[in-house]
Design a protein around this motif. Structure first.
Motif, mmCIF file in Angstrom:
data_model
loop_
_atom_site.group_PDB
_atom_site.id
_atom_site.type_symbol
_atom_site.label_atom_id
_atom_site.label_comp_id
_atom_site.label_asym_id
_atom_site.label_seq_id
_atom_site.Cartn_x
_atom_site.Cartn_y
_atom_site.Cartn_z
ATOM 1 N N ASP A 6 117.917 -8.592 91.778
ATOM 2 C CA ASP A 6 119.177 -8.676 91.038
ATOM 3 C C ASP A 6 119.962 -9.889 91.541
ATOM 4 O O ASP A 6 120.852 -9.761 92.377
ATOM 5 C CB ASP A 6 119.950 -7.372 91.290
ATOM 6 N N ASN A 28 123.358 -11.208 85.665
ATOM 7 C CA ASN A 28 124.520 -10.838 84.848
ATOM 8 C C ASN A 28 125.495 -12.016 84.920
ATOM 9 O O ASN A 28 125.291 -12.936 85.734
ATOM 10 C CB ASN A 28 125.119 -9.496 85.301
ATOM 11 N N LYS A 87 120.047 -8.862 77.547
ATOM 12 C CA LYS A 87 120.850 -7.809 78.170
ATOM 13 C C LYS A 87 122.145 -7.657 77.376
ATOM 14 O O LYS A 87 122.881 -8.628 77.158
ATOM 15 C CB LYS A 87 121.145 -8.215 79.617
ATOM 16 N N ARG A 136 128.193 1.401 91.463
ATOM 17 C CA ARG A 136 129.555 1.449 90.909
ATOM 18 C C ARG A 136 129.997 2.889 90.655
ATOM 19 O O ARG A 136 131.189 3.186 90.705
ATOM 20 C CB ARG A 136 129.652 0.613 89.630
ATOM 21 N N SER A 168 122.800 -1.926 90.147
ATOM 22 C CA SER A 168 123.942 -1.807 91.063
ATOM 23 C C SER A 168 123.504 -1.077 92.346
ATOM 24 O O SER A 168 124.143 -0.136 92.794
ATOM 25 C CB SER A 168 125.094 -1.067 90.363
ATOM 26 N N ARG A 170 122.945 -0.831 96.255
ATOM 27 C CA ARG A 170 123.696 -1.388 97.379
ATOM 28 C C ARG A 170 122.991 -1.203 98.724
ATOM 29 O O ARG A 170 123.480 -1.701 99.732
ATOM 30 C CB ARG A 170 125.064 -0.702 97.474
HETATM 31 C C1 E4P Z 1 122.496 -4.920 86.675
HETATM 32 O O1 E4P Z 1 121.532 -5.414 86.164
HETATM 33 C C2 E4P Z 1 123.599 -5.656 87.286
HETATM 34 O O2 E4P Z 1 123.246 -7.016 87.295
HETATM 35 C C3 E4P Z 1 123.889 -5.321 88.728
HETATM 36 O O3 E4P Z 1 122.925 -4.449 89.260
HETATM 37 C C4 E4P Z 1 125.288 -4.926 88.990
HETATM 38 O O4 E4P Z 1 125.434 -4.695 90.348
HETATM 39 P P1 E4P Z 1 126.860 -4.654 91.090
HETATM 40 O O5 E4P Z 1 127.510 -3.366 90.768
HETATM 41 O O6 E4P Z 1 126.521 -4.754 92.541
HETATM 42 O O7 E4P Z 1 127.638 -5.830 90.569
#
Ligand code: E4P
Length: 218
Positions: A6, A28, A87, A136, A168, A170
């Motif tokens: 990502d 993104n 996307k 998130r 997302s 982490r």
């Molecule tokens: C999904 O494809 C998004 O690019 C990404 O995983 C969002 O992650 P974030 O919540 O760390 O910004």
């Protein structure tokens, strides 16, 4: 389970790709902006550069929010390279656009998904991937992995072909939990992918082996 990275950072994509375990890339607008890419031509070239590093799918997100503009933008993105997956955010116009792209044979990743209801609409519209945002949801004291699990179970029950792409991410723990609940794909930053390698007993064991090897060759 497939592994996507990502990021829009070419060095990190190349580093993950060199491990031989990378199946694709998600980007993104925030990740693209971090790379300081300026102008439409540079954005397009950057997506092509990413496609030239990896062999798998590369998600490129539309920047517009209304149906007509999303369709125009998505067609352009899809024409850049056969690995591009368009996307699209999970909004009313976004779902309409996903269905339009599905009917045209253009692959999509329906993003910004935070509920089973949104995932249902993405699958009905024929999205190639659905992206529930694990981190998130955790950030607002909800349970991101639980949503991934519910989507996986429901899709399998009804036979939807949309692949669940856990996003997302982490932490290493998130990757493992998504693996356990059956996510088709996990997209994560390079740090979490490399974090999977970490174990103190591996480091300790390697130290012992290195010492033994040097004693043998003395
Ligand atoms: C999904 O494809 C998004 O690019 C990404 O995983 C969002 O992650 P974030 O919540 O760390 O910004």
């Amino acid at each position: 389970m497939r592994f996507f990275i990502d990021t829009a950072n070419l060095e990190q994509i190349a580093e993950a790709n060199a491990l031989g375990i990378l199946d694709g890339v998600t980007t993104n607008p925030s990740l693209m902006a971090k790379e300081d890419i300026k102008g439409e031509a540079a954005i397009k070239q950057h997506y092509i550069d990413i496609c030239n590093i990896v062999t798998g799918d590369v998600s490129a997100e539309v920047l517009s929010t209304d149906f007509e503009s999303m369709v125009a933008e998505g067609k352009e993105l899809a024409s850049l390279h056969r690995q591009i997956v368009v996307k699209v955010p999970c909004t009313k116009d976004g779902i309409r656009a996903v269905k339009y792209f599905t009917d045209m044979g253009i692959r999509t990743n329906c993003t910004l998904v935070f509920s089973l209801g949104q995932a249902l609409l993405a699958a009905k519209a024929g999205a190639t991937y659905v992206s529930p945002f694990v981190g998130r949801l955790d950030d607002i004291s909800s349970n991101g992995v639980e949503l991934v699990s519910h989507i996986v179970t429901t899709y399998r029950y009804y036979g939807y072909e949309t692949q669940v792409l856990a996003a997302s991410i982490r932490s290493v723990q998130h990757i493992i939990q998504c693996l356990e609940v059956g996510a088709d794909v996990v997209t994560s930053p390079l740090s979490s992918i490399l974090g999977l390698l970490n174990h103190p007993l591996t480091d300790k064991g390697l130290d012992i082996f290195i010492k033994a090897a040097s004693n043998m060759t003395k």
